[in-house]
Design a protein around this motif. Structure first.
Motif, mmCIF file in Angstrom:
data_model
loop_
_atom_site.group_PDB
_atom_site.id
_atom_site.type_symbol
_atom_site.label_atom_id
_atom_site.label_comp_id
_atom_site.label_asym_id
_atom_site.label_seq_id
_atom_site.Cartn_x
_atom_site.Cartn_y
_atom_site.Cartn_z
ATOM 1 N N VAL A 193 42.637 8.859 44.605
ATOM 2 C CA VAL A 193 41.556 7.985 44.252
ATOM 3 C C VAL A 193 42.092 6.535 44.392
ATOM 4 C CG1 VAL A 193 39.736 7.092 42.686
ATOM 5 C CG2 VAL A 193 39.875 9.426 43.324
ATOM 6 N N ILE A 252 33.286 13.592 49.527
ATOM 7 C CA ILE A 252 34.525 13.549 48.874
ATOM 8 C C ILE A 252 35.306 14.346 50.076
ATOM 9 C CG2 ILE A 252 35.822 15.059 47.312
ATOM 10 C CD1 ILE A 252 33.421 14.588 45.391
ATOM 11 N N VAL A 296 38.202 14.646 43.952
ATOM 12 C CA VAL A 296 38.037 14.994 42.797
ATOM 13 C C VAL A 296 38.749 16.471 42.439
ATOM 14 C CG1 VAL A 296 35.461 14.084 42.531
ATOM 15 C CG2 VAL A 296 36.117 16.459 43.354
ATOM 16 N N ASP A 334 42.336 4.964 47.617
ATOM 17 C CA ASP A 334 41.268 4.887 48.412
ATOM 18 C C ASP A 334 40.848 6.105 49.169
ATOM 19 O OD1 ASP A 334 40.431 2.550 47.341
ATOM 20 O OD2 ASP A 334 41.948 1.315 48.798
ATOM 21 N N ALA A 340 44.405 14.091 42.067
ATOM 22 C CA ALA A 340 43.016 13.463 42.260
ATOM 23 C C ALA A 340 43.074 12.079 42.000
ATOM 24 C CB ALA A 340 41.907 14.295 41.707
ATOM 25 N N ALA A 341 43.443 11.677 40.948
ATOM 26 C CA ALA A 341 43.578 10.269 40.412
ATOM 27 C C ALA A 341 44.345 9.494 41.236
ATOM 28 C CB ALA A 341 44.112 10.267 39.163
ATOM 29 N N GLN A 350 30.032 18.519 43.043
ATOM 30 C CA GLN A 350 31.387 17.862 43.628
ATOM 31 C C GLN A 350 31.810 18.812 44.987
ATOM 32 O OE1 GLN A 350 33.798 18.546 40.088
ATOM 33 N NE2 GLN A 350 33.678 16.489 39.458
ATOM 34 N N PRO A 369 38.697 9.591 48.850
ATOM 35 C CA PRO A 369 37.626 10.115 47.797
ATOM 36 C C PRO A 369 38.060 11.662 47.526
ATOM 37 C CG PRO A 369 36.674 9.346 49.731
ATOM 38 C CD PRO A 369 38.081 9.125 50.066
#
Length: 170
Positions: free
Chosen positions: A125, A155, A132, A128, A121-122, A146, A130
């Motif tokens: 992100v 997301i 989580v 770019d 997830a990181a 979420q 979306p």
């Protein structure tokens, strides 16, 4: 009123009976479906049609203890799953595959560990996208929020470990 399980026809006899008991034992899976019940339920709009994409794999050597665990429980032990989650080549392939999909498509990723879900997830992100991570450590209110953001399209990618394995409405 129709009641469905997230895993129709695959749960234990006792679980099936418990579910049927909630609906006066009136089951629609006996003599109702002419062909594949999954396909028919998808065509009727009761089950989603999911497109699975299998990425090229890499060998995961297992030691004797891990192999014994796999044979006994029919699942990879956590030690092997940790190695899967740490495989940078594999993770690059996952990220690249998600990047090659239509940007409007929602994506649900089943990770090998909490750390793996959080790392994927990181990285998304940072690119770019979306995304989580949802894990057992995610509070109930945060999880609901979420999933609602995923439903609404705010997301695009939900990575998860051990939480969304039995289905959820999205």
């Amino acid at each position: 009123l129709i009641g469905l399980t997230a895993t129709p026809f695959k749960i234990s006899d006792k679980a099936t009976e418990n579910l049927a008991g909630r609906f006066e034992r009136r089951r629609i899976d006996h003599g109702v479906f002419e062909g594949d019940p999954y396909k028919e339920l998808q065509e009727l709009g009761f089950l989603a049609s999911v497109k699975h994409k299998k990425l090229p794999g890499r060998p995961i050597p297992l030691n004797p203890t891990e192999l014994k665990h796999l044979k006994k429980f029919r699942e990879l032990p956590r030690s092997a799953m940790a190695r899967v989650g740490d495989d940078r080549v594999r993770n690059r392939a996952i990220i690249k595959s998600i990047g090659n999909l239509d940007p409007e498509w929602p994506v649900l990723v089943f990770a090998g560990s909490v750390a793996h879900a959080q790392a994927l997830a990181a990285i998304l992100v940072l690119k770019d996208v979306p995304a989580v991570a949802i894990t057992a450590e995610t509070g109930a209110a945060a999880r609901r929020h979420q999933i609602e953001q995923f439903r609404s399209g705010d997301i695009r990618v939900l990575t998860n470990y051990g939480v969304l394995t039995e289905g959820f409405y999205a």
